[in-house]
Write a protein that holds these residues in place. Structure first.
Motif, PDB file in Angstrom:
ATOM      1  N   GLY A  69      34.213  37.850  46.377  1.00  0.00           N
ATOM      2  CA  GLY A  69      34.634  38.242  45.149  1.00  0.00           C
ATOM      3  C   GLY A  69      33.475  38.019  43.976  1.00  0.00           C
ATOM      4  O   GLY A  69      33.995  38.348  42.935  1.00  0.00           O
ATOM      5  N   PHE A 110      35.123  34.604  43.474  1.00  0.00           N
ATOM      6  CA  PHE A 110      35.669  35.107  42.112  1.00  0.00           C
ATOM      7  C   PHE A 110      35.748  34.193  40.929  1.00  0.00           C
ATOM      8  O   PHE A 110      35.527  33.108  41.208  1.00  0.00           O
ATOM      9  N   HIS A 113      39.917  41.949  36.965  1.00  0.00           N
ATOM     10  CA  HIS A 113      40.031  42.735  37.960  1.00  0.00           C
ATOM     11  C   HIS A 113      40.975  42.500  39.101  1.00  0.00           C
ATOM     12  O   HIS A 113      41.512  43.392  39.689  1.00  0.00           O
ATOM     13  N   HIS A 133      37.880  48.493  48.853  1.00  0.00           N
ATOM     14  CA  HIS A 133      38.892  48.668  47.833  1.00  0.00           C
ATOM     15  C   HIS A 133      39.764  50.017  48.056  1.00  0.00           C
ATOM     16  O   HIS A 133      40.576  50.011  47.633  1.00  0.00           O
ATOM     17  N   GLY A 141      40.760  47.626  40.472  1.00  0.00           N
ATOM     18  CA  GLY A 141      41.831  46.450  40.172  1.00  0.00           C
ATOM     19  C   GLY A 141      42.773  46.168  41.218  1.00  0.00           C
ATOM     20  O   GLY A 141      43.013  47.256  42.205  1.00  0.00           O
ATOM     21  N   SER A 200      38.969  48.479  34.879  1.00  0.00           N
ATOM     22  CA  SER A 200      37.960  47.558  35.735  1.00  0.00           C
ATOM     23  C   SER A 200      37.347  48.578  36.535  1.00  0.00           C
ATOM     24  O   SER A 200      36.295  48.291  37.247  1.00  0.00           O
ATOM     25  N   ARG A 254      34.050  39.415  40.208  1.00  0.00           N
ATOM     26  CA  ARG A 254      35.256  39.798  39.703  1.00  0.00           C
ATOM     27  C   ARG A 254      36.062  38.780  39.337  1.00  0.00           C
ATOM     28  O   ARG A 254      35.898  37.611  39.830  1.00  0.00           O
ATOM     29  N   THR A 255      36.936  38.948  38.177  1.00  0.00           N
ATOM     30  CA  THR A 255      37.552  37.925  37.603  1.00  0.00           C
ATOM     31  C   THR A 255      38.952  38.334  38.180  1.00  0.00           C
ATOM     32  O   THR A 255      40.081  39.338  38.205  1.00  0.00           O
TER      33      THR A 255
END
Length: 262
Positions: free
Chosen positions: A17, A44, A89, A237, A140, A137, A20-21
């Motif tokens: 992670g 994250f 994200h 992803h 996402g 992003s 990534r938020t």
């Protein structure tokens, strides 16, 4: 003989992670709190949202996350929450709950309205507000914490099953609408999960709440669901886990649970 290069450890691989938020709603207890802790451990940058800021802040301090007040049923609260997020994200829509176990003939319409407001409308409200950032992003994720109650109905659960069916349909519809865009739509549907508050909030009696799990060998716990959530969010992803149903081994269906004699 080993040479000098053999003594040099390989470079550390970044956590899945990293960079990534991830926003986790309903993060002050149960599945939300466990998910926040797991995602923080996965690297994250986690932002926690819930109404109980004291509990939220304590958890955030312990896992290196950020806590912000959030009531998904309040548009002003949602707007203020989103304004504090320069980028997002991942959105884990976990806020929800069941608030009664009445048959339809004895329906408490205030409870029905509250159940819909939290589980369905609140989820739509925050998802709509964060979709621009998730799209921007470039990679996402919108994850819905649903329930097997959103797939199968049962007696005494109409307000909750109706709401979770709504969440299931919301996830399916959003996935269709976002196809071709860089946003995954994931649904996790847990069965029997023993947490400190869910059933107690529903029946408002500790003895009745304990009876739900009595004799059940190893019901799921919040960390089990958090593990599933983290797994789906850390796949490459292009891999979309549309729907993941997870139950304890002791539960074959909503109405079929193995219970050991006491």
């Amino acid at each position: 003989m080993p040479g000098p290069a053999d003594a040099i450890p390989p470079p550390a691989r970044p956590l899945p992670g990293t960079g990534r938020t991830a926003v986790v709603t309903g993060a002050s207890s149960g599945i939300g709190a466990a998910t926040a802790a797991r995602l923080a451990a996965e690297g994250f940058d986690v932002v926690l949202g819930a109404r109980r800021l004291d509990r939220l802040t304590e958890l955030a301090d312990g896992i290196g996350a950020r806590a912000l007040p959030l009531d998904v049923t309040d548009p002003v609260s949602v707007d203020a929450f989103v304004a504090e997020l320069p980028r997002v994200h991942v959105l884990v829509n976990n806020a929800g709950g069941a608030f009664d176990a009445n048959p339809v003939a004895e329906a408490d319409l205030d409870s029905w309205a509250r159940t819909y407001e939290v589980n369905v409308l609140g989820t739509v409200r925050l998802t709509k507000a964060l979709l621009p950032a998730l799209r921007a992003s470039g990679a996402g994720d919108v994850l819905f914490v649903g329930s097997t109650a959103g797939l199968v109905s049962y007696e005494g659960g109409a307000s909750y099953t109706a709401a979770k069916h709504g969440v299931h349909t919301l996830a399916e519809t959003l996935r269709l609408e976002l196809v071709g865009e860089p946003v995954r739509v994931i649904e996790i549907a847990p069965g029997m999960v023993r947490t400190e508050e869910f059933t107690l909030n529903r029946v408002r009696d500790r003895e009745r709440a304990e009876a739900v799990y009595r004799g059940v060998r190893e019901p799921l716990v919040a960390e089990d669901v958090a593990d599933c959530i983290a797994w789906t969010l850390t796949r490459p992803h292009h891999v979309n886990v549309d729907l993941l149903v997870v139950r304890p081994r002791a539960q074959a269906a909503q109405h079929k649970v193995a219970r050991e004699p006491e």
